[in-house]
Scaffold this active site. Structure first.
Site, mmCIF file in Angstrom:
data_model
loop_
_atom_site.group_PDB
_atom_site.id
_atom_site.type_symbol
_atom_site.label_atom_id
_atom_site.label_comp_id
_atom_site.label_asym_id
_atom_site.label_seq_id
_atom_site.Cartn_x
_atom_site.Cartn_y
_atom_site.Cartn_z
ATOM 1 N N ASN A 86 -6.842 -3.388 0.459
ATOM 2 C CA ASN A 86 -5.374 -3.352 0.412
ATOM 3 C C ASN A 86 -4.733 -4.703 0.764
ATOM 4 O OD1 ASN A 86 -2.599 -1.923 0.887
ATOM 5 N ND2 ASN A 86 -3.045 -2.940 2.828
ATOM 6 N N TYR A 170 -0.032 -13.216 -9.207
ATOM 7 C CA TYR A 170 -0.171 -11.894 -8.586
ATOM 8 C C TYR A 170 -0.675 -10.883 -9.622
ATOM 9 C CZ TYR A 170 1.671 -7.521 -6.573
ATOM 10 O OH TYR A 170 1.828 -6.244 -6.103
HETATM 11 N N1 LIG Z 1 5.003 -2.918 -1.413
HETATM 12 C C1 LIG Z 1 4.967 -2.884 -2.735
HETATM 13 O O1 LIG Z 1 5.989 -2.638 -3.392
HETATM 14 C C2 LIG Z 1 3.688 -3.126 -3.471
HETATM 15 C C3 LIG Z 1 3.668 -2.934 -4.862
HETATM 16 C C4 LIG Z 1 2.485 -3.141 -5.544
HETATM 17 C C5 LIG Z 1 1.330 -3.522 -4.866
HETATM 18 N N2 LIG Z 1 1.386 -3.725 -3.520
HETATM 19 C C6 LIG Z 1 0.156 -4.141 -2.839
HETATM 20 O O2 LIG Z 1 -0.106 -3.269 -1.753
HETATM 21 C C7 LIG Z 1 -0.759 -3.986 -0.703
HETATM 22 C C8 LIG Z 1 0.017 -3.802 0.596
HETATM 23 O O3 LIG Z 1 1.352 -4.241 0.410
HETATM 24 P P1 LIG Z 1 2.437 -4.204 1.595
HETATM 25 O O4 LIG Z 1 3.768 -4.195 0.956
HETATM 26 O O5 LIG Z 1 2.059 -3.165 2.564
HETATM 27 O O6 LIG Z 1 2.201 -5.672 2.226
HETATM 28 P P2 LIG Z 1 2.275 -6.207 3.735
HETATM 29 O O7 LIG Z 1 3.132 -5.343 4.572
HETATM 30 O O8 LIG Z 1 2.580 -7.666 3.609
HETATM 31 O O9 LIG Z 1 0.770 -6.039 4.258
HETATM 32 C C9 LIG Z 1 -0.245 -6.890 3.818
HETATM 33 C C10 LIG Z 1 -1.411 -6.765 4.757
HETATM 34 O O10 LIG Z 1 -2.449 -7.661 4.325
HETATM 35 C C11 LIG Z 1 -2.888 -8.445 5.451
HETATM 36 N N3 LIG Z 1 -3.445 -9.706 4.970
HETATM 37 C C12 LIG Z 1 -2.811 -10.721 4.330
HETATM 38 N N4 LIG Z 1 -3.667 -11.715 4.075
HETATM 39 C C13 LIG Z 1 -4.886 -11.314 4.547
HETATM 40 C C14 LIG Z 1 -6.169 -11.907 4.599
HETATM 41 N N5 LIG Z 1 -6.405 -13.142 4.092
HETATM 42 N N6 LIG Z 1 -7.193 -11.214 5.160
HETATM 43 C C15 LIG Z 1 -6.971 -9.985 5.678
HETATM 44 N N7 LIG Z 1 -5.788 -9.368 5.675
HETATM 45 C C16 LIG Z 1 -4.748 -10.040 5.123
HETATM 46 C C17 LIG Z 1 -1.644 -8.580 6.318
HETATM 47 O O11 LIG Z 1 -1.916 -8.869 7.681
HETATM 48 P P3 LIG Z 1 -2.093 -10.367 8.272
HETATM 49 O O12 LIG Z 1 -1.032 -11.213 7.657
HETATM 50 O O13 LIG Z 1 -1.953 -10.174 9.753
HETATM 51 O O14 LIG Z 1 -3.471 -10.792 7.905
HETATM 52 C C18 LIG Z 1 -1.079 -7.159 6.193
HETATM 53 O O15 LIG Z 1 -1.730 -6.301 7.098
HETATM 54 C C19 LIG Z 1 -0.852 -5.434 -1.169
HETATM 55 O O16 LIG Z 1 -2.108 -5.661 -1.768
HETATM 56 C C20 LIG Z 1 0.248 -5.526 -2.211
HETATM 57 O O17 LIG Z 1 0.037 -6.544 -3.161
HETATM 58 C C21 LIG Z 1 2.525 -3.542 -2.807
#
Ligand SMILES: NC(=O)c1ccc[n+]([C@@H]2O[C@H](COP(=O)([O-])OP(=O)(O)OC[C@H]3O[C@@H](n4cnc5c(N)ncnc54)[C@H](OP(=O)(O)O)[C@@H]3O)[C@@H](O)[C@H]2O)c1
Length: 264
Positions: A86, A170
């Protein structure tokens, strides 16, 4: 409880969608590894989840770090039943708002390293552990005993299916996750390992909402036939359902969670 005593790793579960998935898995009986690059944040997140959790630090872009992380989990629990890839590169509008000819391959690499290579790296580390579980399991047979290896869920996004204006690094990274899932399904089904992609539409997390104006938030909601954003827990419930045994003869699929915006 459908995930009772399953050991589940959810990368990027210190907040947002990953946190909700970790919480849902735990609520269904799983032992959940809550992790991100920030151990304090992961500990805080784990403390908010009832049930058995272990907070660990991992950077999915770092090979030796990932190997040590998986070794620590296996030393402690002797198996990994579920992996959810994720983790996602933080939203960066300076990268997002560029057309393909305006962007750089450096920007592409930055995002691919987390969103795609990160997923591949975790799968490479976890698959041998799941294969061993399958080898040790005696229930597999060709007339219906599936055997038990594990479940891998890769988080993708609807632009990976539909294409998008803007955000090509992305979209390209997320499309690789769809292919990764299909390759795992073909190569490892014989070990009772199942794989799925969740292609997400607009999901209301602080990471997305905080990066948008009110006007864009409303416009994004109206893109969906349901005329609203999805909730992180609506993703978590799908992930938990796929991870349990109800989907035992289903693998390789992309499940779109977007209120009907992109129909495939
Ligand atoms: N929200 C949406 O609308 C949406 C839509 C489509 C897809 N997604 C996908 O769903 C996933 C979660 O999205 P979200 O909105 O919940 O994002 P978020 O709140 O920014 O969470 C991202 C998570 O990834 C961790 N992370 C970032 N870089 C990392 C690394 N190098 N190693 C390990 N962990 C890492 C962050 O923690 P740290 O920074 O502390 O490492 C955080 O826990 C992502 O893959 C995103 O692309 C989201």
């Amino acid at each position: 409880m459908s995930l009772l005593d399953k050991v589940a790793i959810v990368t990027g579960s210190s907040k947002g969608i990953g946190f909700e998935i970790a919480k849902e898995f735990s609520g269904r009986g799983a032992i959940v590894i809550v992790c991100s690059r920030n151990l304090d944040q992961s500990k805080k997140a784990a403390a908010q989840i009832m049930g058995t959790t272990l907070a660990l630090e991992v950077d999915v872009t770092n090979e030796s770090n990932v190997k040590k992380f998986i070794k620590d989990v296996v030393n402690r629990y002797h198996k990994i039943d579920i992996l959810v890839n994720n983790s996602g590169y933080p939203f960066d509008d300076t990268i997002w708002n560029k057309k393909i000819h305006e962007g750089s391959t450096d920007e592409l690499e930055k995002i691919i390293r987390v969103d795609l290579i990160g997923s591949v790296r975790l799968c490479q580390a976890v698959l041998p552990v799941m294969m061993q579980t399958s080898i040790d399991d005696q229930s597999s047979n060709i007339t219906g005993g599936g055997g038990v290896g594990g479940v891998i869920i890769n988080i993708s996004s609807t632009p990976a299916i539909s294409g998008n204006i803007g955000g090509f690094p992305y979209s390209i990274s997320k499309s690789g996750n769809i292919t990764l899932t299909k390759c795992i399904a073909k190569e490892y089904s014989s070990f009772g390992i199942r794989a799925y992609t969740l292609a997400l539409g607009n999901i209301a997390t602080p990471a997305t909402l905080d990066s948008m104006t009110e006007q864009i938030i409303v416009k994004a909601a109206l893109e969906s036939p349901m005329k609203r954003w999805g909730k992180p827990n609506e993703v978590a419930k799908v992930a938990a359902s796929l991870a349990d045994d109800n989907f035992s003869y289903v693998t390789g699929n992309t499940i779109v969670i977007d209120g009907g915006t992109v129909l495939i």
